[in-house]
Design an enzyme around this catalytic site. Structure first.
Site, mmCIF file in Angstrom:
data_model
loop_
_atom_site.group_PDB
_atom_site.id
_atom_site.type_symbol
_atom_site.label_atom_id
_atom_site.label_comp_id
_atom_site.label_asym_id
_atom_site.label_seq_id
_atom_site.Cartn_x
_atom_site.Cartn_y
_atom_site.Cartn_z
ATOM 1 N N GLU A 1 -10.107 -2.394 4.993
ATOM 2 C CA GLU A 1 -10.261 -2.675 6.458
ATOM 3 C C GLU A 1 -11.846 -2.775 6.538
ATOM 4 O O GLU A 1 -11.727 -3.403 5.583
ATOM 5 C CB GLU A 1 -11.011 -0.810 6.598
ATOM 6 C CG GLU A 1 -10.191 0.809 6.110
ATOM 7 C CD GLU A 1 -8.717 0.163 7.299
ATOM 8 O OE1 GLU A 1 -8.321 -0.886 8.257
ATOM 9 O OE2 GLU A 1 -8.366 1.676 7.535
ATOM 10 N N ASP B 1 1.099 -1.269 0.110
ATOM 11 C CA ASP B 1 0.110 0.560 -0.026
ATOM 12 C C ASP B 1 1.015 1.618 0.144
ATOM 13 O O ASP B 1 1.904 1.613 0.430
ATOM 14 C CB ASP B 1 -1.386 0.503 1.364
ATOM 15 C CG ASP B 1 -0.402 -0.832 2.145
ATOM 16 O OD1 ASP B 1 0.945 -0.574 2.647
ATOM 17 O OD2 ASP B 1 -0.980 -1.071 3.463
ATOM 18 N N HIS C 1 -7.413 -5.295 9.567
ATOM 19 C CA HIS C 1 -7.205 -4.925 7.976
ATOM 20 C C HIS C 1 -5.508 -5.485 7.956
ATOM 21 O O HIS C 1 -5.071 -5.915 8.995
ATOM 22 C CB HIS C 1 -7.047 -3.650 8.563
ATOM 23 C CG HIS C 1 -6.042 -2.851 8.532
ATOM 24 N ND1 HIS C 1 -5.937 -1.229 8.545
ATOM 25 C CD2 HIS C 1 -4.168 -3.094 8.459
ATOM 26 C CE1 HIS C 1 -4.617 -0.919 9.038
ATOM 27 N NE2 HIS C 1 -4.677 -1.836 8.492
ATOM 28 N N ASN D 1 -7.624 -3.695 13.408
ATOM 29 C CA ASN D 1 -8.997 -3.925 13.790
ATOM 30 C C ASN D 1 -9.163 -4.822 12.855
ATOM 31 O O ASN D 1 -10.109 -5.097 12.090
ATOM 32 C CB ASN D 1 -9.754 -2.915 13.212
ATOM 33 C CG ASN D 1 -8.878 -2.132 12.154
ATOM 34 O OD1 ASN D 1 -8.286 -3.013 10.855
ATOM 35 N ND2 ASN D 1 -9.217 -1.362 11.438
#
Ligand code: F6R
Length: 244
Positions: free
Chosen positions: A137, A67, A132, A130
């Protein structure tokens, strides 16, 4: 998913580096998928030391990063291009034309690029608090391809430590999609620190669902999770039996 329990962050980093080096020795023109963030810093340090001491060659290696933030130039110290240069690329003999990052302009062409290189042989991943992977996400489709994603407030907050203030953390990033990640031949997921103990527990105990992006890894035939003691603390407390 196979789990390797590492005694410490250093041991986790050494093990991961050892597996990357083995992969490059087995296949000189390996395509490595790389992650940024705090977790793999130790692994990159071990790879750098190995290069300095043993000269493992990266001359034929191609790297594709997971990313990149939208709106930061390559020279921006918070960009992932800059991170990779500082932590690894400037220390090893990888030709600059063989290191790739997804970009807003190129979008899904990143998929074609990865395919033209022969696919990812080994993908290194970290995990968000979380769940990801990459910047995919919770709620992202398991069929997602590379594209622009909106970062959640919790991810922006987790990453704010690198920026002067939360306001400066980009709101969007370009991320390799979940389907793209899943096409990798092998995956190593690195998990370190107490702040990851809950998500690691969730990963091993909850079902495969889009609300927990990393859970898809349980359906991949070749995933190795390397976790340190802090990350394993909740899993060990709650599910002692998985280690017997
Ligand atoms: C980074 C990436 C992210 C991180 C994750 C964990 O390229 O894709 O998924 O791996 O946010 O970050 P750290 O290691 O900083 O806890």
């Amino acid at each position: 998913m196979k789990l390797i329990e590492a005694a410490s962050y250093e041991k986790m980093s050494e093990k991961a580096a050892e597996l990357v080096i083995e992969q490059i020795k087995r296949k000189a023109n390996t395509v490595l998928g790389l992650a940024t963030g705090g977790t793999p810093v130790g692994m990159y340090k071990c790879l750098t030391e190995d290069y300095q001491n043993k000269q493992t060659s990266y001359e034929q290696v191609n790297t594709v990063n997971l990313d990149e933030y939208v709106g930061l130039s390559k020279e921006d110290p918070n960009s992932y291009a800059y991170y990779m240069k500082e932590h690894l690329f400037k220390h090893i003999n990888i030709p600059p034309g063989q290191t790739f990052f997804p970009s807003k302009e190129q979008g899904e062409q990143y998929e074609e690029l990865i395919a033209s290189l022969g696919g990812i042989d080994l993908q290194i991943l970290g995990i968000g608090e979380n769940g990801h992977i990459g910047f995919n996400e919770p709620g992202t489709s398991f069929h997602s391809k590379t594209g622009i994603v909106k970062l959640t407030d919790s991810t922006r907050m987790a990453n704010a430590r690198y920026f002067a203030s939360i306001k400066e953390v980009p709101t969007h990033a370009v991320s390799m999609g979940i389907a793209t990640i899943m096409q990798s031949k092998k995956i190593i997921l690195l998990v370190s620190g107490k702040q990851k103990a809950n998500i690691l527990h969730r990963l091993f105990t909850e079902d495969v669902k889009e609300a927990l992006p990393a859970s898809i890894l349980k359906t991949h035939p070749n995933v190795l999770v390397i976790a340190d003691q802090d990350a394993l603390s909740v899993l060990k407390e709650q599910e002692g039996s998985v280690f017997q």
